[in-house]
Design an enzyme around this catalytic site. Sequence first.
Site, PDB file in Angstrom:
ATOM      1  N   ARG A  54       0.778  -1.049   0.103  1.00 31.61           N
ATOM      2  CA  ARG A  54       0.130   0.064  -0.144  1.00 31.61           C
ATOM      3  C   ARG A  54       1.035   1.178  -0.040  1.00 31.61           C
ATOM      4  NH1 ARG A  54      -3.548  -2.642   4.846  1.00 31.61           N
ATOM      5  NH2 ARG A  54      -1.491  -3.562   5.261  1.00 31.61           N
ATOM      6  N   TYR A  60      44.926  19.369  -1.336  1.00 26.12           N
ATOM      7  CA  TYR A  60      44.801  18.308  -2.521  1.00 26.12           C
ATOM      8  C   TYR A  60      45.643  18.879  -3.735  1.00 26.12           C
ATOM      9  CZ  TYR A  60      42.250  15.286  -5.640  1.00 26.12           C
ATOM     10  OH  TYR A  60      41.829  14.514  -6.766  1.00 26.12           O
ATOM     11  N   ASN A 119       0.362   2.901   6.498  1.00 32.97           N
ATOM     12  CA  ASN A 119       0.044   2.046   5.173  1.00 32.97           C
ATOM     13  C   ASN A 119       0.477   3.110   3.873  1.00 32.97           C
ATOM     14  OD1 ASN A 119      -0.489  -0.267   6.260  1.00 32.97           O
ATOM     15  ND2 ASN A 119      -2.346   0.425   6.902  1.00 32.97           N
TER      16      ASN A 119
END
Length: 462
Positions: free
Chosen positions: A15, A390, A230
């Site tokens: 459902r 980096y 549900n």
Amino acid sequence: MQFAIVIMAAGKGTRLKSKRAKVLHEAGGKTLLRHVTDAARQVVPPEDIYIIVGHQAEQVQSSLGRLGVNFVRQTEQRGTGHAIQQARDAVSRYENIIVLSGDAPLIRPETILQMRDFHLAQRSSMTVLTAFPENPFGYGRVVRRTEDAEQVQAIIEQKDLTPEQTSMGEINSGFYVFRREPLYAHIDELESKNAQAEFYLTDMAGILTAAGERVTAIKAADPDEVLGANTMEEMMDLDGRLRRRSAQILMSKGVTIFRPETTVIDADVTVGADTVIEPFVQLLGETKVGQDCRIRSYSVIENSTLGDRVLVRNGCTITQSTIGDGAFIGPYAHLRPDSEIGEGAHVGNFVETKNVRMGKGSKANHLTYLGDAQIGSQVNIGAGVITCNYDGVNKNPTVIGDRVFVGSDSTLVAPVELGSGSYVAAGSCITEDVPEDALALARARQTIKPGWAKMRRAKHTK
Ligand code: UD1
Ligand code: CA
């Protein structure tokens, strides 16, 4: 007396119209099944918990990590009665079995214990937890015995109700206690001659009653505890209830939460007394906040630990990080994973950190990126400083000693080390290590051309 807890979690949840199994949907920051399992773990040790899995079994199992609970396979989902049939061998050494539904996350350990104690006191073969919700539609209904209202005659599923029966208001929560011996002596009497062609565990009420066994019902103190979902709308209603519950628990422990309906606080978050949480704050996962802190609006803090007297100003994002006592963060700071901010440190506006250890009393107040850096105590990081961690291939570390002063707009090209007490002139691009107590100047020398600007203006006005 030894109890097993069996949690039914094999269904699909058709459902919901979702690809994901229902028990894996999240409300209040955890999956539905995790809420139920955590409640069960407060009642029995994990080795006495048996989870029935079927639909997306692997994902359901791995969602619980290494809790040490047991799993039982139900390869075809032919109903809740069929689910409990699969556990027959696994639970054969227990005298009693508590059955929980994996899709009803509001159940509290206190309620499980109440149900268990009632079952024992009543010497029942089956006890069902019931409630009287505002709207009973969709639930199984409990029919009490006319001669003894403590006992249950039968449970009838919504789809099998006669029109007259639809007005019955006492619903089956989907939580039960069984004496194992009569349950398994009669469970093969279940039939699937019903509206859903399933083996209903609920039919055990009628079967056991007919066999002369005692079947009783106990009403839940809080009718909300039995709620399931549900549809997605109901799922978000559960989410709201779970978060309201977390906020209420914190407020009962002396935490101030302004406009609690706007905050998003997960179930496992802890907050110390006298901390103030402003509107629209999110505290997620395993976050721990100390005492006397203030968390200002629009901050999102996830899986992080904050000491006492920490001030988090507006709009901060803090993930998997640790903040020491008395530190000031933000506004608009971004602490990415593994940022460890020391006692009394300041991380100011538009500062981003990642994998950083910042010592006691150090400051990075404005517009800075600090990544893969170890920073000592009493360091001053000027506005606009950037660790160039980096190089396009690898991440490299920056090490900054105690009492270092890094002038504004400097770039620190890692790997690089600034010795304690050293000084970096503003606007420097530092590519080599700086010794202790030294001054590093790494920028073009300024030239002055007297009268140049005036001459230029004159040329252009001609
Ligand atoms: C069930 C009860 C209903 C009760 C309601 C409360 C039955 C027949 N009905 O209905 O009386 O009011 O719970 O919420 O039990 N599951 C399995 N294997 C299966 C089928 C289901 O493990 O073959 C699991 C589901 O994953 C779920 C739980 O059992 O966690 C309940 O199943 P569900 O289909 O949701 O039952 P309801 O229709 O809610
Ligand atoms: Ca259900």
